[in-house]
Every structure is written in C-alpha cells, then in structure tokens.
Design a protein around this motif. Structure first.
Motif, PDB file in Angstrom:
ATOM      1  N   LEU A 237      -9.754   1.813   1.694  1.00 56.48           N
ATOM      2  CA  LEU A 237     -10.423   1.098   0.747  1.00 56.48           C
ATOM      3  C   LEU A 237      -9.737  -0.274   0.871  1.00 56.48           C
ATOM      4  CD1 LEU A 237     -10.575   3.196  -2.367  1.00 56.48           C
ATOM      5  CD2 LEU A 237     -12.719   2.190  -0.864  1.00 56.48           C
TER       6      LEU A 237
ATOM      7  N   LEU B 227      -7.505   6.080   0.100  1.00 54.77           N
ATOM      8  CA  LEU B 227      -6.736   4.532  -0.362  1.00 54.77           C
ATOM      9  C   LEU B 227      -6.677   3.445   0.862  1.00 54.77           C
ATOM     10  CD1 LEU B 227      -5.654   2.973  -2.763  1.00 54.77           C
ATOM     11  CD2 LEU B 227      -3.342   3.838  -2.185  1.00 54.77           C
TER      12      LEU B 227
ATOM     13  N   SER C 280      -4.293   9.330   0.355  1.00 51.25           N
ATOM     14  CA  SER C 280      -3.943   8.271   0.907  1.00 51.25           C
ATOM     15  C   SER C 280      -4.656   7.754   2.144  1.00 51.25           C
ATOM     16  CB  SER C 280      -2.271   8.533   1.315  1.00 51.25           C
ATOM     17  OG  SER C 280      -2.436   9.364   2.693  1.00 51.25           O
TER      18      SER C 280
ATOM     19  N   ILE D  61       1.027   4.227  -2.994  1.00 51.37           N
ATOM     20  CA  ILE D  61       0.784   5.655  -2.498  1.00 51.37           C
ATOM     21  C   ILE D  61       2.039   6.333  -3.117  1.00 51.37           C
ATOM     22  CG2 ILE D  61       0.756   7.213  -0.531  1.00 51.37           C
ATOM     23  CD1 ILE D  61      -0.824   5.035   0.714  1.00 51.37           C
TER      24      ILE D  61
ATOM     25  N   THR E 279       0.836  -1.092   0.065  1.00 54.75           N
ATOM     26  CA  THR E 279       0.087  -0.135  -0.062  1.00 54.75           C
ATOM     27  C   THR E 279       0.708   1.212  -0.063  1.00 54.75           C
ATOM     28  OG1 THR E 279      -1.850  -1.222   1.409  1.00 54.75           O
ATOM     29  CG2 THR E 279      -1.903   1.241   1.448  1.00 54.75           C
TER      30      THR E 279
END
Length: 262
Positions: free
Chosen positions: A51, A48, A45, A10, A6
C-alpha cells in the motif's frame, strides 16, 4: 513513506498486537497464540508494504495477494490448533523452564514482534521495485503455489494422522512426512523465494534474500527443528529416534529404511 518509517509502523503495530496476545495467553495458559499472531503480522506487513510502496503497482499487488494469503492461511491453520487443543508441548516445556514467569513470556512475545519486522524486509524490497516483469510474476506465482500448496498438504497429512486415536504415540510417516521430518518447514522456507523473484530489478533487491536466509537459520537452528525434535523425543522416544535415523531432517529425499512404527 520511507523504508525505515514503514518498518517502524510495522513494528509498533505488531508490538501492540503481541501485547494483546500475551494477555490472552496469560488468561488461558496457551502461548501458541504467538504463532498465530506472528503469521498474521507478517502477512499483514506484505499488504501494508504494498500500500505504501513506491514501486510498480502491478508488482505490489501481486506481492500483497501472495503474502497476505500466505499469512492468512497459516494463521487460520495455527488458530485451529490453538483453539482446539491444549498448549503445544514446546510451550509447556518453556513455561516449566521459566517457572511460569510472565515477564519472560512478555519478552518472548515482543521478540516475535521484532521478528515480524525482520521478515517484512523482503516485502519492502519488492514494494520498491519500479519494474513489472510478467516472467518474474509468473515464476513467483509458481513458486508460491508449489510451496504453499505443499505446506498445506503436509499440514493436512499430519492432521489426519494425529486425528486417528490409533496413532497416539506414533510418528507420522505418510505422504511428505516419509521423505522429510519437517516437510512443512521445507515448504515454508521455499515460499520466501517467491519474493526474491518479485524483487528482481529493485534497488533493494539484495534485501529480499533475507527472507529465505533468515527463515532457514531460524527453522534449522533456532526455533523450528530443534524445539520440535526435542519435544518429539520427549513424547515419542525411540520411535522418533528411528525416524531421525531413517528420514532426512529438512530437504526431502528417500528414507534410508522402510521401518515403521511398532
């Protein structure tokens, strides 16, 4: 998606965005766009992380809303200044110091992309939290409302002061600016405690503390107070030196004197 993956996504997305921002400033000679993109990147971020996180959905939704709205508000506020004013004095000084080197500006923009990843870490800690606590959510929302509301009001007070032609060359001492030389920075720092509270119970809870810790270090010693005050001394001289003597730097408190601008 794992925490490291992740962060990689990002960083890559933000690096691309900052490259576009660097090209924009190259055409317009206005590096202030980097602050707009940084704010949007950090806010994005949070969304995201929510999610793709594996934590409790309710906690992730709250984080996405708080982080996303914070980033959107700050990005829009900064864009209004970048689009409507000449390049900020801090960046003009940096441009002169670097003799206009676009290679150095590119490195600067990419460093900001790296920092987006750094400030995404607290969101990842929240996104991994398997627990839902209405008490923690309520406390986090209260911190967010106080801090973002305070920062918005401080920004508004400064904008109104600067819009008055009679205040040119003077230092704002109205509202929150009477009690702190950087109330916007103070509230910005305070805002990061909302995610510390939301992360309580997360296996990565300790990482959430990186938000307020790193933000304080940057604001107080690196890119916030030092650059802003250096520029203020260049543009306002003795008036700002009196302000430094009278008014606390970061944490709001009563001023030492009631002196005003000449």
């Amino acid at each position: 998606m794992s925490t490291l993956n992740t962060l990689l996504v990002i960083w890559l997305a933000t690096a691309w965005m900052m490259t576009a921002g660097w090209a924009w400033q190259r055409r317009r000679s206005n590096a202030g766009i980097v602050d707009v993109l940084w704010s949007a990147g950090v806010g994005g971020s949070a969304v995201l992380a929510a999610l793709v996180g594996a934590g409790a959905p309710a906690t992730r939704v709250v984080m996405a809303v708080l982080g996303g709205l914070w980033g959107l508000r700050l990005a829009l506020h900064l864009w209004h200044r970048v689009a409507g004013e000449a390049e900020d004095g801090r960046y003009r000084a940096l441009r002169a110091h670097w003799h206009g080197s676009q290679l150095k500006f590119f490195g600067f923009f990419q460093f900001q992309a790296f920092l987006v990843g750094v400030f995404a870490v607290p969101f990842l800690a929240v996104a991994a939290n398997p627990f839902v606590s209405t008490t923690a959510i309520g406390f986090a929302v209260a911190i967010w409302l106080l801090s973002v509301g305070g920062e918005s009001l401080a920004d508004r007070q400064l904008a109104v002061f600067r819009a008055d032609p009679g205040n040119q060359g003077k230092t704002c001492r109205t509202g929150f600016w009477r009690y702190s030389r950087h109330p916007n920075y103070f509230f910005e720092w305070l805002h990061w405690f909302a995610y510390v509270v939301l992360a309580i119970g997360s296996p990565l809870w300790w990482l959430a503390w990186s938000g307020p810790l790193v933000m304080f270090l940057f604001l107080r010693f690196v890119s916030g107070v030092p650059y802003t005050e250096t520029q203020a001394l260049r543009s306002r001289g003795e008036a700002y030196r009196r302000y430094q003597r009278d008014t606390p730097m970061f944490f709001p408190w009563f001023p030492k004197h009631e002196s005003d601008n000449p």
